[in-house]
Design a protein around this motif. Sequence first.
Motif, PDB file in Angstrom:
ATOM      1  N   MET A   1       0.847  -1.187   0.000  1.00  0.00           N
ATOM      2  CA  MET A   1       0.000   0.000   0.000  1.00  0.00           C
ATOM      3  C   MET A   1       0.882   1.236   0.000  1.00  0.00           C
ATOM      4  SD  MET A   1      -2.914   1.177   2.729  1.00  0.00           S
ATOM      5  CE  MET A   1      -1.774   1.168   4.086  1.00  0.00           C
ATOM      6  N   GLU A   2       0.630   2.161  -0.888  1.00  0.00           N
ATOM      7  CA  GLU A   2       1.411   3.383  -0.976  1.00  0.00           C
ATOM      8  C   GLU A   2       0.537   4.589  -0.632  1.00  0.00           C
ATOM      9  OE1 GLU A   2       3.040   3.665  -4.834  1.00  0.00           O
ATOM     10  OE2 GLU A   2       4.332   1.907  -4.625  1.00  0.00           O
ATOM     11  N   GLU A  71       0.863  -3.178   7.910  1.00  0.00           N
ATOM     12  CA  GLU A  71       0.950  -2.583   6.582  1.00  0.00           C
ATOM     13  C   GLU A  71       0.736  -1.083   6.633  1.00  0.00           C
ATOM     14  OE1 GLU A  71      -0.641  -3.320   2.021  1.00  0.00           O
ATOM     15  OE2 GLU A  71      -1.372  -4.587   3.655  1.00  0.00           O
ATOM     16  N   VAL A  72      -0.212  -0.637   7.441  1.00  0.00           N
ATOM     17  CA  VAL A  72      -0.446   0.800   7.570  1.00  0.00           C
ATOM     18  C   VAL A  72       0.736   1.461   8.267  1.00  0.00           C
ATOM     19  CG1 VAL A  72      -1.965   2.571   8.514  1.00  0.00           C
ATOM     20  CG2 VAL A  72      -2.945   0.476   7.578  1.00  0.00           C
ATOM     21  N   ALA A 407      -9.049  -7.403   8.508  1.00  0.00           N
ATOM     22  CA  ALA A 407      -8.383  -6.541   7.533  1.00  0.00           C
ATOM     23  C   ALA A 407      -9.180  -5.256   7.359  1.00  0.00           C
ATOM     24  CB  ALA A 407      -8.240  -7.243   6.182  1.00  0.00           C
ATOM     25  N   LEU A 408      -8.500  -4.221   6.921  1.00  0.00           N
ATOM     26  CA  LEU A 408      -9.136  -2.989   6.485  1.00  0.00           C
ATOM     27  C   LEU A 408      -9.233  -3.021   4.967  1.00  0.00           C
ATOM     28  CD1 LEU A 408      -7.075  -0.514   8.700  1.00  0.00           C
ATOM     29  CD2 LEU A 408      -9.459  -1.168   9.065  1.00  0.00           C
ATOM     30  N   GLU A 409     -10.433  -2.819   4.438  1.00  0.00           N
ATOM     31  CA  GLU A 409     -10.597  -2.735   2.989  1.00  0.00           C
ATOM     32  C   GLU A 409     -10.110  -1.352   2.552  1.00  0.00           C
ATOM     33  OE1 GLU A 409     -11.488  -5.396   1.402  1.00  0.00           O
ATOM     34  OE2 GLU A 409     -12.061  -6.530   3.200  1.00  0.00           O
ATOM     35  N   VAL A 410      -9.111  -1.318   1.701  1.00  0.00           N
ATOM     36  CA  VAL A 410      -8.475  -0.057   1.339  1.00  0.00           C
ATOM     37  C   VAL A 410      -9.179   0.550   0.126  1.00  0.00           C
ATOM     38  CG1 VAL A 410      -6.322   1.063   0.663  1.00  0.00           C
ATOM     39  CG2 VAL A 410      -6.281  -0.878   2.254  1.00  0.00           C
ATOM     40  N   LEU A 411      -9.629   1.784   0.274  1.00  0.00           N
ATOM     41  CA  LEU A 411     -10.333   2.504  -0.784  1.00  0.00           C
ATOM     42  C   LEU A 411      -9.465   3.645  -1.299  1.00  0.00           C
ATOM     43  CD1 LEU A 411     -13.869   2.832   0.865  1.00  0.00           C
ATOM     44  CD2 LEU A 411     -12.937   0.905  -0.452  1.00  0.00           C
ATOM     45  N   GLY A 418      -7.419  -2.863  -2.401  1.00  0.00           N
ATOM     46  CA  GLY A 418      -6.674  -3.891  -1.677  1.00  0.00           C
ATOM     47  C   GLY A 418      -7.168  -4.042  -0.262  1.00  0.00           C
ATOM     48  N   ARG A 419      -6.403  -4.810   0.515  1.00  0.00           N
ATOM     49  CA  ARG A 419      -6.729  -5.045   1.921  1.00  0.00           C
ATOM     50  C   ARG A 419      -5.458  -4.889   2.744  1.00  0.00           C
ATOM     51  NH1 ARG A 419      -8.708 -10.114   3.654  1.00  0.00           N
ATOM     52  NH2 ARG A 419     -10.587  -9.276   4.637  1.00  0.00           N
ATOM     53  N   ALA A 420      -5.582  -4.324   3.909  1.00  0.00           N
ATOM     54  CA  ALA A 420      -4.460  -4.211   4.844  1.00  0.00           C
ATOM     55  C   ALA A 420      -4.800  -5.056   6.066  1.00  0.00           C
ATOM     56  CB  ALA A 420      -4.237  -2.763   5.250  1.00  0.00           C
ATOM     57  N   LEU A 421      -4.057  -6.130   6.270  1.00  0.00           N
ATOM     58  CA  LEU A 421      -4.306  -6.988   7.418  1.00  0.00           C
ATOM     59  C   LEU A 421      -4.117  -6.221   8.716  1.00  0.00           C
ATOM     60  CD1 LEU A 421      -2.554 -10.355   6.458  1.00  0.00           C
ATOM     61  CD2 LEU A 421      -5.001  -9.841   6.424  1.00  0.00           C
ATOM     62  N   THR A 422      -4.984  -6.486   9.677  1.00  0.00           N
ATOM     63  CA  THR A 422      -4.831  -5.942  11.020  1.00  0.00           C
ATOM     64  C   THR A 422      -3.988  -6.918  11.845  1.00  0.00           C
ATOM     65  OG1 THR A 422      -6.816  -7.065  11.802  1.00  0.00           O
ATOM     66  CG2 THR A 422      -7.104  -4.857  10.857  1.00  0.00           C
TER      67      THR A 422
END
Length: 431
Positions: A1-2, A71-72, A407-411, A418-422
């Motif tokens: 994720m960028e 990831e965040v 996960a957080l659904e990335v918008l 994409g998704r960022a795993l928690t």
Amino acid sequence: MELLDSAVERGRSGSQSPAADWQGADAACAGLATPLAVLDLRALSFNAGSLLRRAAGKPVRVASKSIRSKEVLRAVLNQPGFAGILGFTLPEALWLASDPSGIFTDIVVAYPTADEHAMRALATDPAACSRITLMVDSTEQLEWMSAVLASVAQVAPIRLCLDLDSSWRPSVRGRTVGHIGVYRSPVHTGADAVALALAVSGWKNGAGQLFTLVGIMAYEAQVAGLQDSPHTANKVTDLAKSVVLQQMQRASMAEITHRRADVVAAVRNIADLEFVNGGGTGSLELTTTDPSVTELAAGSGLFGPTLFDGYSRFTPAHAVGFAVPVVRRPAPGIVTVMGGGWIASGPAGADRSPVPVHPAGLSLIGTEGAGEVQSPLRGTVADQLCIGDKVWFRHAKSGEICEHVDALEVLDGGLRVGRALTYRGEGKAFA
């Protein structure tokens, strides 16, 4: 994720934050199973830029308890201006320090530990010892750590940070008349800090120095964590509260700025401090003016939860929200959603409950609130909802939302990218 660099720069410039698009989030997540949570990349990027602008050049250490997603955390730390992690448990710090990305190399655990297993793991891991700093505020904690490590072949001194009590104790004619702030560290005065610093330097084992003092932390909770411009239905009361709160915070910041400088100067005569950490999301522009502070801390402001809706100095974008499905229609004008009782920690009250934001016009019912398994919602729009429709909420605090989803659904721009795993999604839960 960028992160989007243009959005970070927009936040730095102080321009208007991107408007939350919950209808767009609903469309982007159509067909996904609930409960789910989303992270809007542009809002996150704007908030990151806003924190850096308010920090005015001082590095910002990221509070991991407010994020709880590797990831965040990686994405934020890749932005110039952010440096290091403010962790919340030693097991979490050990896990982050061992991450193969190699990005988590400076972790200050913000709270004292009493985890014997984790202490032994730290003491026998050279890489972890160089990357992790523990928090202390008493010789009792030093005694406990020494006892735990007595039978361990320690590879290096344990790095320690002294936690300075930043609460305000106003006085009248030399007599203390109150305690405004949180109850954490008992180290309040320069004498307290010097005594503890001397104890740290004097603690040795058979191999030599047991501990080394490398930092001081002073978190002004009564400023950083307290809304100074609350919004309720009573505007007159809100205005009166705001005046009182802002006066209190000005006086408190003046006191801690003076006291912190004295403490830091005194402790520097004993220890070669690498950092002095202060502030939080709610006080960055105030704490950064303190010359004794070398770095700031922030985390919640990246997500922009509802507890930051009542600050006069900044307005974060709404970067995170969650959705649960409609499952019942108990009466006209009322629907019931599955779950929703994601209550934030802190003193019980309406400001700790999630707030329904889409469809607009729904509200929790006072006699039930947000429930563990179900939450009834009232509003004229309720009659337009069908079984299975999503209702979107904003959470009161940041990181706790990630305890409910994998996960957080990335918008990004209305699209799910994409998704960022928690932490939970990676099988971790740190109390």
